[in-house]
Every structure is written in C-alpha cells, then in structure tokens.
Design a protein around this motif. Structure first.
Motif: not given
Length: 218
Positions: A96-104, A158
C-alpha cells in the motif's frame, strides 16, 4: 441489404485466431487454451490464456480442468492470503505504501493499524487480502461488509507486477470471502484505467462516473 448478419460477424470474429510463435495450444470441443512463449509475456499478455470457450459443461468443471493443465506447466502464479497476522499485515502495508506512494507509518501506527485490522477481521466487518508472486507481496486490497453489501476498496498492485493477474486474483478472493459471509452485492469505485476494464470483465456493471479535480489554493 447486407448478408452480414450479427451472427456471421461473430462467427468471423471467432475464427480470427492467432498463435504466437513458440506457443503451446490445447484445443478441445469445450475451449482453446494457449501457453504463451516466455518471450511474448508482458503487462498485456499473461503466461496462459483461454481464448474461447463454448460448452454445456458446468463452468466450475471447465475451470478446474484448465487450472490443472496450467499447473502442470509449472508457470509462475499468484498466491493470495487473508491478512490475519503481523506477517501478512506488514506485507499488505508495504504494498500500500509503495503502490499509493504514501508516507510510511511508524511502528506505533503500524501496531495500531494491525490491532484494528485483526479486530475487524474477528467480526468480519472488514478484511484485507494480499497477493504474493515468487514469495514477494505485489498486490493488496480490502473489503468492508455492511449487511449484504461488500464494499471493495484500496486495491493496488505494484507497477512492475501489473498485467500478471494479481489484481484479478485479489478480486476473486475478496468476492469469495464476502459471499461466504453473507454478501449478495459487491460494489467498487475503480479508476477508469487500469482497474475499470478488469471489473467490467469480471461482471460488474458501470452505474456512473465520479470525477476529481485538483484546485490550487493560493
């Protein structure tokens, strides 16, 4: 008047069959299955494909037969797991973090989200699944159960793994689990590309469109 009736056009379209060089073809009275050559694989072409099926046999019987053939070829596949512990939660969270480019999230937030996820799973009010390819998490998505309605959300794959069936595998597993727990209607808000076409091919009906606009505030 043209002699090209709708049925003649459909018959002609069905006869347009292409077998890429190096492909393996399995043709029966019920279906045509292709195992594509490795050189042809990519985001728009998976390792195996049923190009047509015309049969009176039960669909489940055909699917099991085709799946057995594909498994016999030893092709790479996608394993889908229910997010039910810290290992699967962290795998889904990483996608989710990588795919949505959100803050870890930090460790405290991960612990909070894990607790919430397991609490929701215990009552089957909400659940998540995660797909693995070659042992690595590549796709995840969730579902919230509200009475007989299954609300599908948060599905992401991804970029490097798109086009290989993991989104479809996620969709199928979420629908299966939702049906097991009383859902009779599934709803999703998918982007026009790339998830929209997959949802439509899976049997969803398009009831409308939402548009989002970015408005700079200065």
């Amino acid at each position: 008047m043209s002699s090209w009736t709708a049925q003649r056009v459909l018959d002609a379209a069905a006869a347009m069959e292409f077998v890429p060089e190096g492909a393996t073809e399995v043709r029966t009275d019920d279906y045509r299955l292709l195992r594509h050559a490795d050189w042809a694989l990519g985001p728009s072409l998976g390792a195996a494909q049923v190009t047509w099926s015309r049969t009176a046999r039960p669909p489940g019987e055909i699917i099991d037969e085709v799946a057995a053939l594909v498994r016999g070829w030893g092709l790479p596949g996608v394993a889908v797991e229910l997010v039910s512990d810290e290992r699967t939660f962290r795998a889904a969270s990483a996608v989710s973090v990588q795919g949505w480019e959100s803050v870890e999230p930090d460790q405290a937030e991960i612990a909070r989200q894990l607790k919430e996820t397991l609490r929701d799973l215990a009552t089957w009010s909400s659940f998540r699944v995660v797909a693995f390819a070659d042992g690595e998490p590549v796709s995840t998505g969730g579902c919230t159960l509200t009475g007989e309605i299954a609300l599908l959300w948060g599905a992401i794959t991804l970029p490097a793994s798109r086009g290989h069936g993991s989104y479809r595998a996620l969709l199928a597993e979420r629908l299966r689990l939702a049906r097991e727990h009383g859902a009779t209607l599934a709803m999703a808000k998918g982007r026009a590309l790339p998830s929209g076409p997959i949802l439509l091919r899976a049997g969803f009906t398009d009831y409308g469109e939402e548009r989002c606009f970015w408005l700079p505030v200065v």
